[in-house]
Scaffold this active site. Structure first.
Site, mmCIF file in Angstrom:
data_model
loop_
_atom_site.group_PDB
_atom_site.id
_atom_site.type_symbol
_atom_site.label_atom_id
_atom_site.label_comp_id
_atom_site.label_asym_id
_atom_site.label_seq_id
_atom_site.Cartn_x
_atom_site.Cartn_y
_atom_site.Cartn_z
ATOM 1 N N ASP A 1 38.172 25.914 31.493
ATOM 2 C CA ASP A 1 36.984 26.711 31.232
ATOM 3 C C ASP A 1 36.012 25.826 30.468
ATOM 4 O O ASP A 1 36.127 25.641 29.262
ATOM 5 C CB ASP A 1 37.348 27.972 30.440
ATOM 6 N N LYS B 1 26.542 28.900 30.781
ATOM 7 C CA LYS B 1 25.660 28.450 29.694
ATOM 8 C C LYS B 1 24.663 27.374 30.139
ATOM 9 O O LYS B 1 23.677 27.710 30.777
ATOM 10 C CB LYS B 1 26.500 28.066 28.475
ATOM 11 N N TYR C 1 38.289 31.749 24.349
ATOM 12 C CA TYR C 1 37.547 32.869 24.921
ATOM 13 C C TYR C 1 37.139 32.503 26.337
ATOM 14 O O TYR C 1 36.633 31.404 26.576
ATOM 15 C CB TYR C 1 36.303 33.164 24.072
HETATM 16 C C1 LIG Z 1 30.552 32.034 26.635
HETATM 17 C C2 LIG Z 1 31.847 31.743 27.264
HETATM 18 C C3 LIG Z 1 32.324 32.478 28.359
HETATM 19 C C4 LIG Z 1 31.635 33.729 28.840
HETATM 20 O O1 LIG Z 1 30.376 33.479 29.339
HETATM 21 P P1 LIG Z 1 29.316 34.690 29.418
HETATM 22 O O2 LIG Z 1 28.154 34.088 30.127
HETATM 23 O O3 LIG Z 1 29.041 35.080 28.001
HETATM 24 O O4 LIG Z 1 29.954 35.776 30.191
HETATM 25 C C5 LIG Z 1 33.483 32.062 28.975
HETATM 26 N N1 LIG Z 1 34.149 30.982 28.544
HETATM 27 C C6 LIG Z 1 33.725 30.249 27.495
HETATM 28 C C7 LIG Z 1 34.489 29.043 27.091
HETATM 29 C C8 LIG Z 1 32.582 30.629 26.808
HETATM 30 O O5 LIG Z 1 32.195 29.936 25.731
#
Ligand SMILES: *Cc1c(COP(=O)(O)O)cnc(C)c1O
Length: 427
Positions: free
Chosen positions: A238, A266, A143
Protein backbone atom coordinates in the site's frame (compact mmCIF):
# COMPACT_ATOMS: atom_id res chain seq x y z
CA UNK A 1 -13.79 35.83 21.24
CA UNK A 2 -16.04 34.24 18.63
CA UNK A 3 -14.15 33.33 15.47
CA UNK A 4 -15.53 32.63 12.01
CA UNK A 5 -14.12 29.08 12.30
CA UNK A 6 -15.91 28.62 15.61
CA UNK A 7 -19.24 29.74 14.14
CA UNK A 8 -18.84 27.47 11.12
CA UNK A 9 -17.89 24.52 13.33
CA UNK A 10 -21.06 24.98 15.41
CA UNK A 11 -23.14 24.97 12.21
CA UNK A 12 -21.22 22.04 10.78
CA UNK A 13 -21.70 19.89 13.89
CA UNK A 14 -25.44 20.28 13.50
CA UNK A 15 -25.33 19.15 9.86
CA UNK A 16 -22.41 16.73 9.51
CA UNK A 17 -21.44 14.05 12.07
CA UNK A 18 -18.76 15.63 14.23
CA UNK A 19 -18.79 18.62 11.88
CA UNK A 20 -16.30 17.00 9.48
CA UNK A 21 -16.21 14.72 6.46
CA UNK A 22 -13.19 12.76 7.75
CA UNK A 23 -12.75 12.17 11.52
CA UNK A 24 -9.19 13.38 12.24
CA UNK A 25 -10.05 16.84 10.87
CA UNK A 26 -12.18 17.53 13.94
CA UNK A 27 -8.98 17.94 16.05
CA UNK A 28 -10.59 16.01 18.91
CA UNK A 29 -7.32 14.39 19.95
CA UNK A 30 -5.80 17.80 20.69
CA UNK A 31 -8.95 19.22 22.27
CA UNK A 32 -9.36 22.15 19.89
CA UNK A 33 -11.92 23.30 17.36
CA UNK A 34 -10.47 23.06 13.84
CA UNK A 35 -9.61 26.14 11.79
CA UNK A 36 -11.81 26.27 8.68
CA UNK A 37 -9.68 26.83 5.62
CA UNK A 38 -10.45 29.54 3.11
CA UNK A 39 -7.58 29.08 0.64
CA UNK A 40 -4.06 27.78 0.17
CA UNK A 41 -0.98 28.69 -1.83
CA UNK A 42 2.49 27.15 -1.90
CA UNK A 43 3.22 25.86 1.61
CA UNK A 44 0.64 28.15 3.27
CA UNK A 45 -2.95 27.73 4.40
CA UNK A 46 -5.18 30.69 5.20
CA UNK A 47 -8.20 30.15 7.46
CA UNK A 48 -11.55 31.96 7.35
CA UNK A 49 -10.36 34.32 10.12
CA UNK A 50 -7.42 35.38 7.97
CA UNK A 51 -4.78 33.47 9.97
CA UNK A 52 -1.92 32.15 7.86
CA UNK A 53 -0.16 28.86 8.63
CA UNK A 54 2.87 26.99 7.30
CA UNK A 55 1.22 23.72 6.31
CA UNK A 56 2.80 20.32 7.05
CA UNK A 57 -0.39 18.34 6.42
CA UNK A 58 -0.43 19.09 2.69
CA UNK A 59 -3.90 17.55 2.44
CA UNK A 60 -2.43 14.43 4.13
CA UNK A 61 0.17 13.97 1.41
CA UNK A 62 -1.10 14.85 -2.06
CA UNK A 63 0.21 18.42 -2.30
CA UNK A 64 3.85 17.50 -2.92
CA UNK A 65 4.26 20.40 -5.39
CA UNK A 66 2.67 22.82 -2.93
CA UNK A 67 -0.88 24.21 -2.98
CA UNK A 68 -2.41 25.79 -6.08
CA UNK A 69 0.60 25.02 -8.25
CA UNK A 70 0.05 27.18 -11.37
CA UNK A 71 0.73 24.33 -13.84
CA UNK A 72 -1.70 22.00 -12.07
CA UNK A 73 -4.39 24.68 -11.85
CA UNK A 74 -3.98 25.45 -15.57
CA UNK A 75 -4.23 21.75 -16.46
CA UNK A 76 -7.46 21.38 -14.46
CA UNK A 77 -8.91 24.55 -16.02
CA UNK A 78 -8.08 23.35 -19.52
CA UNK A 79 -9.68 19.97 -18.81
CA UNK A 80 -12.81 21.52 -17.26
CA UNK A 81 -13.42 23.65 -20.34
CA UNK A 82 -13.81 20.43 -22.31
CA UNK A 83 -16.38 18.97 -19.94
CA UNK A 84 -15.96 17.53 -16.46
CA UNK A 85 -16.94 13.89 -16.97
CA UNK A 86 -17.92 11.59 -19.85
CA UNK A 87 -18.02 8.08 -18.41
CA UNK A 88 -16.11 7.01 -21.52
CA UNK A 89 -12.42 6.37 -22.23
CA UNK A 90 -10.04 9.30 -22.79
CA UNK A 91 -6.51 9.88 -23.99
CA UNK A 92 -5.62 11.38 -20.59
CA UNK A 93 -6.24 8.02 -18.88
CA UNK A 94 -3.82 6.31 -21.26
CA UNK A 95 -1.19 8.98 -20.60
CA UNK A 96 -1.54 8.61 -16.80
CA UNK A 97 -1.44 4.80 -16.97
CA UNK A 98 1.64 4.94 -19.19
CA UNK A 99 3.42 7.25 -16.77
CA UNK A 100 2.55 5.10 -13.74
CA UNK A 101 3.78 1.94 -15.46
CA UNK A 102 7.04 3.68 -16.33
CA UNK A 103 7.54 5.16 -12.84
CA UNK A 104 6.52 2.30 -10.51
CA UNK A 105 8.83 -0.72 -10.98
CA UNK A 106 6.37 -3.58 -10.32
CA UNK A 107 3.34 -2.18 -12.16
CA UNK A 108 2.64 -3.59 -15.63
CA UNK A 109 -1.07 -2.74 -15.72
CA UNK A 110 -3.06 -0.29 -13.66
CA UNK A 111 -6.70 0.56 -12.92
CA UNK A 112 -7.76 4.03 -11.77
CA UNK A 113 -10.27 4.48 -8.93
CA UNK A 114 -11.40 7.46 -6.82
CA UNK A 115 -9.66 7.02 -3.46
CA UNK A 116 -6.98 5.08 -1.62
CA UNK A 117 -9.72 3.17 0.18
CA UNK A 118 -11.08 1.94 -3.11
CA UNK A 119 -7.60 1.02 -4.32
CA UNK A 120 -6.85 -1.13 -1.26
CA UNK A 121 -10.32 -2.68 -1.20
CA UNK A 122 -10.05 -3.60 -4.88
CA UNK A 123 -6.50 -4.97 -4.54
CA UNK A 124 -7.65 -7.22 -1.70
CA UNK A 125 -10.64 -8.45 -3.74
CA UNK A 126 -8.32 -9.16 -6.67
CA UNK A 127 -5.87 -11.03 -4.43
CA UNK A 128 -8.69 -13.14 -3.03
CA UNK A 129 -10.11 -13.81 -6.49
CA UNK A 130 -6.73 -14.60 -7.99
CA UNK A 131 -5.64 -17.00 -5.24
CA UNK A 132 -9.14 -18.27 -4.44
CA UNK A 133 -8.33 -17.86 -0.73
CA UNK A 134 -10.17 -15.81 1.94
CA UNK A 135 -7.64 -14.53 4.50
CA UNK A 136 -5.36 -11.53 4.50
CA UNK A 137 -2.55 -10.49 6.81
CA UNK A 138 -2.21 -6.83 7.74
CA UNK A 139 -0.13 -5.05 10.39
CA UNK A 140 -1.29 -3.25 13.53
CA UNK A 141 -1.25 0.51 13.04
CA UNK A 142 -1.11 0.29 9.24
CA UNK A 143 -4.06 2.04 7.58
CA UNK A 144 -5.41 0.88 4.25
CA UNK A 145 -8.58 2.94 4.06
CA UNK A 146 -11.92 2.04 5.59
CA UNK A 147 -13.06 -1.05 3.66
CA UNK A 148 -14.50 -3.69 6.02
CA UNK A 149 -11.65 -6.22 5.73
CA UNK A 150 -9.01 -3.58 6.37
CA UNK A 151 -10.46 -1.74 9.35
CA UNK A 152 -9.03 -4.16 11.90
CA UNK A 153 -6.39 -2.69 14.28
CA UNK A 154 -5.94 0.19 11.86
CA UNK A 155 -3.84 3.33 12.11
CA UNK A 156 -4.68 6.95 11.23
CA UNK A 157 -8.01 8.22 12.63
CA UNK A 158 -8.89 4.78 13.96
CA UNK A 159 -5.78 4.86 16.14
CA UNK A 160 -6.29 8.53 17.02
CA UNK A 161 -9.79 7.85 18.33
CA UNK A 162 -8.65 4.64 20.05
CA UNK A 163 -11.15 2.45 18.19
CA UNK A 164 -9.98 -1.19 18.00
CA UNK A 165 -12.08 -1.96 14.94
CA UNK A 166 -15.46 -0.58 14.05
CA UNK A 167 -19.05 -1.51 14.80
CA UNK A 168 -20.75 -2.38 11.54
CA UNK A 169 -18.11 -4.86 10.43
CA UNK A 170 -19.50 -8.38 10.81
CA UNK A 171 -17.33 -10.84 12.72
CA UNK A 172 -17.60 -13.13 9.65
CA UNK A 173 -15.61 -10.58 7.68
CA UNK A 174 -13.19 -9.45 10.41
CA UNK A 175 -12.12 -13.02 11.19
CA UNK A 176 -10.52 -13.28 7.75
CA UNK A 177 -8.16 -10.44 8.60
CA UNK A 178 -5.09 -11.46 10.60
CA UNK A 179 -3.50 -8.44 12.24
CA UNK A 180 0.15 -8.75 13.33
CA UNK A 181 2.81 -6.46 14.82
CA UNK A 182 4.84 -4.65 12.15
CA UNK A 183 8.52 -5.67 11.86
CA UNK A 184 7.77 -9.02 13.55
CA UNK A 185 9.00 -11.86 11.33
CA UNK A 186 8.18 -14.57 13.89
CA UNK A 187 4.53 -13.48 14.03
CA UNK A 188 4.27 -13.63 10.23
CA UNK A 189 5.93 -17.05 10.11
CA UNK A 190 3.56 -18.36 12.81
CA UNK A 191 0.52 -17.04 10.91
CA UNK A 192 1.63 -18.76 7.70
CA UNK A 193 2.32 -21.99 9.66
CA UNK A 194 -1.21 -21.90 10.98
CA UNK A 195 -3.26 -20.56 8.04
CA UNK A 196 -0.88 -20.78 5.03
CA UNK A 197 -3.21 -22.39 2.46
CA UNK A 198 -5.96 -19.88 3.32
CA UNK A 199 -3.89 -16.70 3.04
CA UNK A 200 -4.56 -14.70 -0.13
CA UNK A 201 -2.21 -11.82 0.59
CA UNK A 202 -0.08 -9.82 2.94
CA UNK A 203 -0.93 -6.12 2.67
CA UNK A 204 1.56 -3.66 4.13
CA UNK A 205 2.56 -0.02 4.06
CA UNK A 206 6.23 -0.60 3.18
CA UNK A 207 7.01 2.47 5.29
CA UNK A 208 4.06 2.74 7.69
CA UNK A 209 2.98 6.38 8.00
CA UNK A 210 -0.39 6.07 9.74
CA UNK A 211 0.94 5.34 13.25
CA UNK A 212 3.38 8.16 12.78
CA UNK A 213 6.24 7.16 10.50
CA UNK A 214 7.88 3.80 11.28
CA UNK A 215 10.74 2.33 9.27
CA UNK A 216 10.90 -1.29 8.16
CA UNK A 217 13.74 -3.13 9.88
CA UNK A 218 16.54 -4.28 7.60
CA UNK A 219 15.37 -7.50 5.97
CA UNK A 220 11.69 -7.26 6.94
CA UNK A 221 10.37 -6.40 3.46
CA UNK A 222 12.57 -9.00 1.68
CA UNK A 223 11.29 -11.52 4.24
CA UNK A 224 7.66 -10.65 3.38
CA UNK A 225 8.49 -11.03 -0.32
CA UNK A 226 9.98 -14.47 0.27
CA UNK A 227 7.38 -15.92 2.63
CA UNK A 228 4.46 -14.83 0.42
CA UNK A 229 6.14 -16.41 -2.61
CA UNK A 230 6.78 -19.64 -0.70
CA UNK A 231 3.10 -19.90 0.25
CA UNK A 232 1.67 -18.74 -3.11
CA UNK A 233 0.16 -15.70 -1.45
CA UNK A 234 0.38 -12.22 -2.97
CA UNK A 235 2.36 -9.33 -1.54
CA UNK A 236 0.47 -6.01 -1.70
CA UNK A 237 2.34 -2.78 -1.04
CA UNK A 238 0.00 0.00 0.00
CA UNK A 239 1.96 2.95 -1.35
CA UNK A 240 -0.89 5.44 -1.08
CA UNK A 241 1.46 7.65 0.97
CA UNK A 242 4.92 6.43 -0.07
CA UNK A 243 4.15 6.31 -3.81
CA UNK A 244 5.84 9.27 -5.57
CA UNK A 245 6.77 10.54 -2.06
CA UNK A 246 9.93 8.67 -1.04
CA UNK A 247 11.08 8.56 -4.67
CA UNK A 248 9.59 8.49 -8.17
CA UNK A 249 9.14 4.71 -7.88
CA UNK A 250 7.96 4.70 -4.26
CA UNK A 251 9.23 2.51 -1.44
CA UNK A 252 9.47 -0.51 -3.75
CA UNK A 253 12.16 1.26 -5.74
CA UNK A 254 13.89 2.57 -2.61
CA UNK A 255 14.15 -0.91 -1.06
CA UNK A 256 14.36 -2.89 -4.30
CA UNK A 257 11.39 -5.16 -3.55
CA UNK A 258 8.79 -5.96 -6.20
CA UNK A 259 5.31 -6.58 -4.75
CA UNK A 260 2.64 -8.38 -6.78
CA UNK A 261 0.16 -5.53 -6.39
CA UNK A 262 0.53 -1.87 -5.45
CA UNK A 263 -2.06 0.59 -4.14
CA UNK A 264 -1.65 4.25 -5.02
CA UNK A 265 -3.54 7.40 -4.06
CA UNK A 266 -2.93 10.87 -2.63
CA UNK A 267 -0.11 12.33 -4.81
CA UNK A 268 -1.39 10.49 -7.88
CA UNK A 269 -4.39 12.82 -8.01
CA UNK A 270 -2.46 16.04 -7.50
CA UNK A 271 -5.09 17.15 -4.95
CA UNK A 272 -8.15 15.73 -6.74
CA UNK A 273 -9.86 12.49 -5.64
CA UNK A 274 -7.89 9.63 -7.23
CA UNK A 275 -6.59 6.20 -6.34
CA UNK A 276 -5.14 3.37 -8.40
CA UNK A 277 -4.08 -0.22 -8.08
CA UNK A 278 -1.75 -2.06 -10.34
CA UNK A 279 0.71 -4.88 -10.64
CA UNK A 280 1.73 -7.91 -12.63
CA UNK A 281 -0.11 -8.34 -15.93
CA UNK A 282 -1.03 -11.95 -15.12
CA UNK A 283 -2.88 -10.76 -12.00
CA UNK A 284 -4.34 -7.46 -13.25
CA UNK A 285 -5.78 -9.10 -16.36
CA UNK A 286 -8.12 -11.04 -14.08
CA UNK A 287 -10.10 -7.80 -13.60
CA UNK A 288 -13.33 -7.28 -15.54
CA UNK A 289 -13.90 -6.88 -18.41
CA UNK A 290 -10.71 -8.77 -19.37
CA UNK A 291 -11.30 -11.21 -16.51
CA UNK A 292 -14.19 -11.99 -14.19
CA UNK A 293 -13.30 -10.16 -10.96
CA UNK A 294 -15.53 -7.13 -10.73
CA UNK A 295 -14.74 -3.52 -9.91
CA UNK A 296 -16.12 -0.36 -11.51
CA UNK A 297 -16.54 3.40 -11.02
CA UNK A 298 -18.79 6.08 -12.55
CA UNK A 299 -16.18 8.80 -12.12
CA UNK A 300 -13.03 6.61 -12.32
CA UNK A 301 -10.40 8.17 -14.57
CA UNK A 302 -12.23 11.51 -14.35
CA UNK A 303 -10.61 13.99 -16.77
CA UNK A 304 -10.07 16.76 -14.18
CA UNK A 305 -8.45 14.33 -11.79
CA UNK A 306 -6.32 12.77 -14.53
CA UNK A 307 -5.17 16.22 -15.68
CA UNK A 308 -4.09 17.20 -12.15
CA UNK A 309 -2.40 13.84 -11.59
CA UNK A 310 -0.60 13.84 -14.91
CA UNK A 311 0.78 17.35 -14.39
CA UNK A 312 1.92 16.46 -10.85
CA UNK A 313 3.61 13.21 -11.88
CA UNK A 314 5.32 14.91 -14.82
CA UNK A 315 6.86 17.50 -12.49
CA UNK A 316 8.06 14.74 -10.18
CA UNK A 317 10.09 13.25 -13.04
CA UNK A 318 12.21 16.36 -13.33
CA UNK A 319 15.81 15.71 -12.27
CA UNK A 320 16.81 16.41 -8.66
CA UNK A 321 13.22 16.80 -7.41
CA UNK A 322 13.74 14.04 -4.85
CA UNK A 323 17.19 15.31 -3.85
CA UNK A 324 15.57 18.64 -3.16
CA UNK A 325 12.76 17.05 -1.12
CA UNK A 326 15.36 15.01 0.77
CA UNK A 327 17.32 18.17 1.64
CA UNK A 328 14.22 19.99 2.84
CA UNK A 329 13.13 16.98 4.89
CA UNK A 330 16.56 16.56 6.40
CA UNK A 331 16.73 20.21 7.42
CA UNK A 332 13.33 19.98 9.10
CA UNK A 333 13.64 16.60 10.79
CA UNK A 334 17.27 17.04 11.92
CA UNK A 335 16.29 20.48 13.20
CA UNK A 336 13.40 19.04 15.21
CA UNK A 337 15.71 16.42 16.73
CA UNK A 338 18.20 19.14 17.71
CA UNK A 339 15.49 21.39 19.12
CA UNK A 340 14.16 18.59 21.34
CA UNK A 341 17.66 17.74 22.51
CA UNK A 342 18.37 21.38 23.35
CA UNK A 343 15.13 21.51 25.35
CA UNK A 344 16.07 18.30 27.13
CA UNK A 345 12.94 16.45 25.96
CA UNK A 346 13.04 12.77 25.00
CA UNK A 347 12.00 12.64 21.34
CA UNK A 348 12.26 10.13 18.51
CA UNK A 349 12.10 11.47 14.96
CA UNK A 350 11.53 8.85 12.25
CA UNK A 351 11.90 10.16 8.71
CA UNK A 352 12.50 9.16 5.10
CA UNK A 353 13.11 12.12 2.80
CA UNK A 354 10.18 14.53 2.98
CA UNK A 355 8.05 12.19 5.12
CA UNK A 356 8.55 12.01 8.87
CA UNK A 357 7.13 12.30 12.34
CA UNK A 358 8.05 13.17 15.86
CA UNK A 359 7.24 10.94 18.83
CA UNK A 360 7.57 12.10 22.43
CA UNK A 361 9.52 9.09 23.67
CA UNK A 362 13.12 7.87 24.00
CA UNK A 363 12.23 5.27 21.37
CA UNK A 364 13.04 3.47 19.25
CA UNK A 365 9.59 3.46 17.62
CA UNK A 366 9.39 0.34 15.47
CA UNK A 367 5.74 -0.76 15.64
CA UNK A 368 2.30 0.24 16.88
CA UNK A 369 3.02 -0.66 20.53
CA UNK A 370 6.07 1.60 20.69
CA UNK A 371 4.23 4.34 18.75
CA UNK A 372 1.29 4.35 21.18
CA UNK A 373 3.66 4.38 24.17
CA UNK A 374 4.69 7.85 22.98
CA UNK A 375 1.26 9.40 22.58
CA UNK A 376 -0.21 11.82 25.08
CA UNK A 377 -0.11 15.16 26.83
CA UNK A 378 3.18 16.26 25.33
CA UNK A 379 2.02 15.94 21.76
CA UNK A 380 -1.10 17.97 22.54
CA UNK A 381 0.92 20.73 24.21
CA UNK A 382 3.33 20.81 21.28
CA UNK A 383 0.54 20.83 18.71
CA UNK A 384 -1.29 23.73 20.37
CA UNK A 385 1.86 25.71 20.80
CA UNK A 386 2.82 25.25 17.12
CA UNK A 387 -0.66 26.18 15.89
CA UNK A 388 -0.60 29.36 17.98
CA UNK A 389 2.70 30.24 16.31
CA UNK A 390 1.29 29.64 12.83
CA UNK A 391 2.48 26.11 12.07
CA UNK A 392 -0.24 23.71 10.95
CA UNK A 393 0.50 20.06 11.87
CA UNK A 394 -1.69 16.98 11.68
CA UNK A 395 -3.72 17.05 14.92
CA UNK A 396 -2.66 13.55 15.97
CA UNK A 397 0.58 11.87 17.04
CA UNK A 398 -0.28 9.04 14.62
CA UNK A 399 -0.02 11.10 11.47
CA UNK A 400 2.99 12.12 9.42
CA UNK A 401 4.50 15.50 8.56
CA UNK A 402 4.64 16.16 4.82
CA UNK A 403 7.18 18.55 3.30
CA UNK A 404 6.44 19.87 -0.19
CA UNK A 405 8.60 21.41 -2.89
CA UNK A 406 7.06 24.75 -1.90
CA UNK A 407 8.57 24.62 1.62
CA UNK A 408 11.66 26.77 1.23
CA UNK A 409 14.49 27.35 3.65
CA UNK A 410 13.01 30.49 5.26
CA UNK A 411 9.75 28.69 6.11
CA UNK A 412 11.54 25.63 7.43
CA UNK A 413 13.81 27.85 9.50
CA UNK A 414 10.78 29.68 10.85
CA UNK A 415 9.14 26.35 11.69
CA UNK A 416 12.24 25.28 13.61
CA UNK A 417 12.25 28.57 15.50
CA UNK A 418 8.64 27.92 16.53
CA UNK A 419 9.51 24.34 17.50
CA UNK A 420 12.41 25.54 19.67
CA UNK A 421 10.11 27.93 21.54
CA UNK A 422 7.32 25.35 21.81
CA UNK A 423 9.61 22.59 23.09
CA UNK A 424 11.41 24.91 25.52
CA UNK A 425 8.08 25.99 26.99
CA UNK A 426 7.20 22.32 27.58
CA UNK A 427 10.48 21.24 29.19
C1 LIG B 1 -4.77 7.66 3.06
C2 LIG B 1 -4.47 6.23 2.94
C3 LIG B 1 -5.40 5.32 2.42
C4 LIG B 1 -6.82 5.71 2.11
O1 LIG B 1 -6.91 6.64 1.10
P1 LIG B 1 -8.24 7.54 0.99
O2 LIG B 1 -8.03 8.31 -0.27
O3 LIG B 1 -8.27 8.39 2.23
O4 LIG B 1 -9.39 6.62 0.91
C5 LIG B 1 -5.00 4.01 2.22
N1 LIG B 1 -3.75 3.62 2.52
C6 LIG B 1 -2.83 4.46 3.03
C7 LIG B 1 -1.46 3.97 3.31
C8 LIG B 1 -3.18 5.78 3.29
O5 LIG B 1 -2.29 6.60 3.85
Amino acid sequence: METQSGTLFQQAKDLIPGGVNSPVRACKAVGLDPPFIERAEGCFLVDVDGRRYIDYVCSWGPMILGHAHPAVIRAVERAAEKGTSYGAPTELEVAVADLIVRMVPSIEMVRMVNSGTEAAMSAVRLARGFTDRPKIIKFEGCYHGHADSLLVSAGSGVATLGIPGSPGIPEDIARHTISLPFNDKEAVTAAFDRWGPQIAAVIVEPIPANMGVVLPREGFLPFLREITRTHDALLIFDEVITGFRVGAGGAQELYGILPDLTCLGKIIGGGLPVGAYGGRREIMSRMAPEGNIYQAGTLSGNPLAMAAGLETLKRLQEPSVYDLLEKKGQMLFDGLRDAAKAAGLPVTVNAVGSLGSLFFTEGPVTDFASATAAAGERFTAFYRSMLERGVYLAPSPFEAWFVSLAHDEPEIRRTLGCAQEALRSMA
